[in-house]
Enzyme design. Structure first.
Site, mmCIF file in Angstrom:
data_model
loop_
_atom_site.group_PDB
_atom_site.id
_atom_site.type_symbol
_atom_site.label_atom_id
_atom_site.label_comp_id
_atom_site.label_asym_id
_atom_site.label_seq_id
_atom_site.Cartn_x
_atom_site.Cartn_y
_atom_site.Cartn_z
ATOM 1 N N HIS A 121 -2.425 -4.801 -5.392
ATOM 2 C CA HIS A 121 -3.395 -3.999 -4.646
ATOM 3 C C HIS A 121 -4.790 -4.329 -5.161
ATOM 4 C CE1 HIS A 121 -5.541 -0.291 -3.426
ATOM 5 N NE2 HIS A 121 -4.563 -0.076 -2.570
ATOM 6 N N ASP A 198 0.586 -0.990 -12.665
ATOM 7 C CA ASP A 198 0.179 -0.187 -11.525
ATOM 8 C C ASP A 198 1.445 0.494 -11.006
ATOM 9 O OD1 ASP A 198 -0.417 0.862 -9.043
ATOM 10 O OD2 ASP A 198 -1.298 -0.966 -8.220
ATOM 11 N N GLN A 201 3.221 3.016 -6.563
ATOM 12 C CA GLN A 201 4.346 3.035 -5.627
ATOM 13 C C GLN A 201 5.685 3.219 -6.340
ATOM 14 O OE1 GLN A 201 3.879 3.145 -2.433
ATOM 15 N NE2 GLN A 201 1.697 2.613 -2.394
ATOM 16 N N LYS A 224 0.502 10.358 -3.697
ATOM 17 C CA LYS A 224 1.627 9.583 -3.167
ATOM 18 C C LYS A 224 2.967 10.188 -3.562
ATOM 19 C CE LYS A 224 -1.033 5.254 -3.315
ATOM 20 N NZ LYS A 224 -1.256 5.026 -1.884
ATOM 21 N N CYS A 364 -5.056 -3.214 1.579
ATOM 22 C CA CYS A 364 -5.779 -3.438 0.316
ATOM 23 C C CYS A 364 -5.087 -4.507 -0.517
ATOM 24 C CB CYS A 364 -5.902 -2.140 -0.480
ATOM 25 S SG CYS A 364 -6.915 -0.891 0.320
#
Length: 409
Positions: A121, A198, A201, A224, A364
Site C-alpha cells: 500500500h 503493515d 488487512q 477496518k 493505493c
C-alpha cells in the site's frame, strides 16, 4: 452466532441502496460498525466525556480507565508483552510514518538498504521513499512470483547485510496474499535488519501474535476491524521504542518543560502528544470485545470459505480476470478482478445501481497496478457479516454488467 444474527448487529446493513438491499463488499477499505461499538462511543460522549490522565475528578478517571483499558485489550488482541509497547495513533499510515520518521531516519545512512515489496500500500511505500531521500539509503523491492506471492528465496536474494529495514504487508489489500511474515522476519533478523509489518488487512481477519511473529513493529487501523475511524495502533518492541524520539511534541507526552529544554514521559505516552484519541480508543476496545465474542478463528474460517466460493463462482464468468493466487488457501477474503473491455469504475457504477458496494481504482497500490500491467481493478472484500448469498448477487451483477456493455458496444 450465525451469519443472520451477526448481520443484525450492524444497523447500516439493514437498508436499501438504489432500491435494492445493500450488499456491502468493501470491508478492505473500511468495515461496518456493530451496535456494541456505536453504543460505546455514544456512552462515552453522553456519560463521561473528559480528558484523560491529568484530571482527578470522576469523569476524568472514568475516561482514563476507558482509554487505558482499551490499550490492555489491544495488548491481549495482538499478544504483546506489555501495554508499554502499544502506541495509539490515527491509523496504520500514521503508525508506519512514525517508524520511518523516528526510528529509520535516526538509524539509517547512505550505505544502508530498505527492502519492501511491489504489493505494498502507498502507506508502506512513500514513508520509505522519504527516508531514502533523507538518509541516502537505497530502497529495494522484493520481486513477486507470477501469482503475486513472495518467494523466500527471493527474500534471501534481496536482503543483505546492508539491509536495515524490511517492511512488508501481512495481507495484501489487492491480491489477498497472506505473506510468510515470520519467515521473512527471520531472514531480516539474520542480516541485522528490523522487521516492520503493515497489519491493516491482517489484524481484523486472522489471529495475530506479534511475539510469535517476532516482528519489531506492527501497524494496524481500528476502522477496518469494526472500530471507529481515526484510531490505530503501532506495536513496537520496548527496547526499540525506548530509544526512539517522539515526532509530535506537546500536551500529554511531556514530563518536564523548562524554558530551553524538556523531557518526555515514559512509554507509551511519549508518542501520544496532545489530547489523545479517547473516544476512538474506547470504540476500538469495544470492537475488540465484539470480535473476540465472535471468535477470530471463526472469522478466518468463514472468510476462507467465502473466498473459495467467490473464486469458484467468479471464475465461471467468461472474460473476467482474477488477480492473485488461484488457491483460496493462500489468500484472505479479498478478490480483485477486471472484466475484459469494461473499466473498473464502470463495473462499480453498474453494481452500485444494484445495491452492491465494491471498490474500483488503484487501491493505493500503483506500483502493484504497474506490475499487473493494468491501470485499475475492481475489488470485492468480505468480512464476518457477508454470506454466499452476497457473492451470488455479486456474480449476478457482474453478468448483468458484462451483458450491458456488450450491448452498448
Amino acid at each position: 452466532m450465525n451469519i443472520a444474527d451477526i448481520r443484525k448487529q450492524f444497523p447500516i446493513l439493514d437498508q436499501e441502496v438504489n432500491g435494492n438491499p445493500l450488499v456491502y463488499l468493501d470491508s478492505a477499505a473500511t468495515s461496518q460498525k456493530p451496535y456494541q461499538v456505536i453504543e460505546a462511543l455514544d456512552k462515552y460522549y453522553r456519560e463521561y466525556n473528559s480528558n484523560v490522565h491529568r484530571g482527578v475528578h470522576t469523569l476524568g478517571t472514568r475516561a482514563t480507565d476507558g482509554y487505558e483499558g482499551a490499550r490492555e485489550k489491544v495488548r491481549k488482541f495482538i499478544k504483546a508483552k506489555s501495554t508499554e509497547e502499544i502506541i495509539f495513533t490515527r491509523g496504520t499510515t500514521t503508525a508506519l510514518n512514525t517508524v520511518a520518521a523516528s526510528y529509520a531516519r535516526a538509524n539509517l545512512s547512505k550505505d544502508d538498504e530498505i527492502v519492501i515489496s511491489y504489493m505494498e500500500h502507498h502507506s508502506n511505500i512513500i514513508p520509505w521513499q522519504q527516508v531514502a531521500k533523507h538518509t541516502g539509503a537505497t530502497l529495494k523491492y522484493l520481486p513477486l512470483q507470477a501469482d503475486g506471492t513472495i518467494s523466500l528465496d527471493d527474500v534471501r536474494g534481496t536482503v543483505t547485510e546492508n539491509t536495515k529495514i524490511v517492511s512488508v504487508t501481512h495481507v495484501s489489500n489487492v491480491l489477498g496474499v497472506m505473506n510468510p511474515i515470520k519467515e521473512i522476519g527471520k531472514i531480516a533478523h539474520e542480516n541485522g535488519a528490523v522487521m516492520v509489518v503493515d497489519g491493516a488487512q491482517a489484524a481484523p481477519h486472522i489471529n495475530v501474535d506479534v511475539q510469535d511473529l517476532d516482528c519489531d513493529f506492527f501497524a494496524f487501523s481500528g476502522h477496518k476491524m469494526c472500530g471507529p475511524t481515526g484510531i490505530g495502533v503501532l506495536y513496537g518492541k520496548k527496547h526499540l521504542l525506548e530509544n526512539m524520539e517522539p515526532i509530535e511534541f506537546g500536551g500529554e507526552m511531556i514530563d518536564f518543560v523548562g524554558l530551553y529544554d524538556s523531557t518526555w514521559k515514559e512509554l507509551p505516552w511519549k508518542f501520544e502528544g496532545g489530547t489523545p484519541i479517547i473516544a476512538g480508543a474506547i470504540g476500538l476496545g469495544a470492537a475488540i470485545d465484539f470480535l473476540e465474542e465472535i471468535g477470530r478463528d471463526h472469522i478466518e474460517a468463514h472468510e476462507h470459505k467465502l473466498a473459495a466460493y467467490a473464486m469458484d463462482q467468479l471464475g465461471q464468468i467468461n472474460g473476467l480476470t482474477i488477480y492473485g493466487p488461484k488457491d483460496p488457501e493462500k489468500r484472505a477474503g479479498v478478490v480483485t478482478f477486471n472484466i475484459e473491455d469494461v473499466h473498473p469504475h464502470d463495473v462499480a457504477t453498474v453494481l452500485d445501481a444494484e445495491g452492491i458496494a465494491v471498490r474500483a481504482g488503484h487501491h493505493c497500490a500503483q506500483p502493484l497496478m504497474k506490475w499487473l500491467d493494468v491501470s485499475a481493478t475492481a475489488r470485492a472484500s468480505f468480512y464476518l457479516y457477508n454470506s454466499e448469498e452476497d457473492i451470488d448477487k455479486l456474480v449476478k451483477g457482474l453478468v448483468k454488467t458484462k451483458e450491458y456493455f456488450s450491448n452498448v458496444f
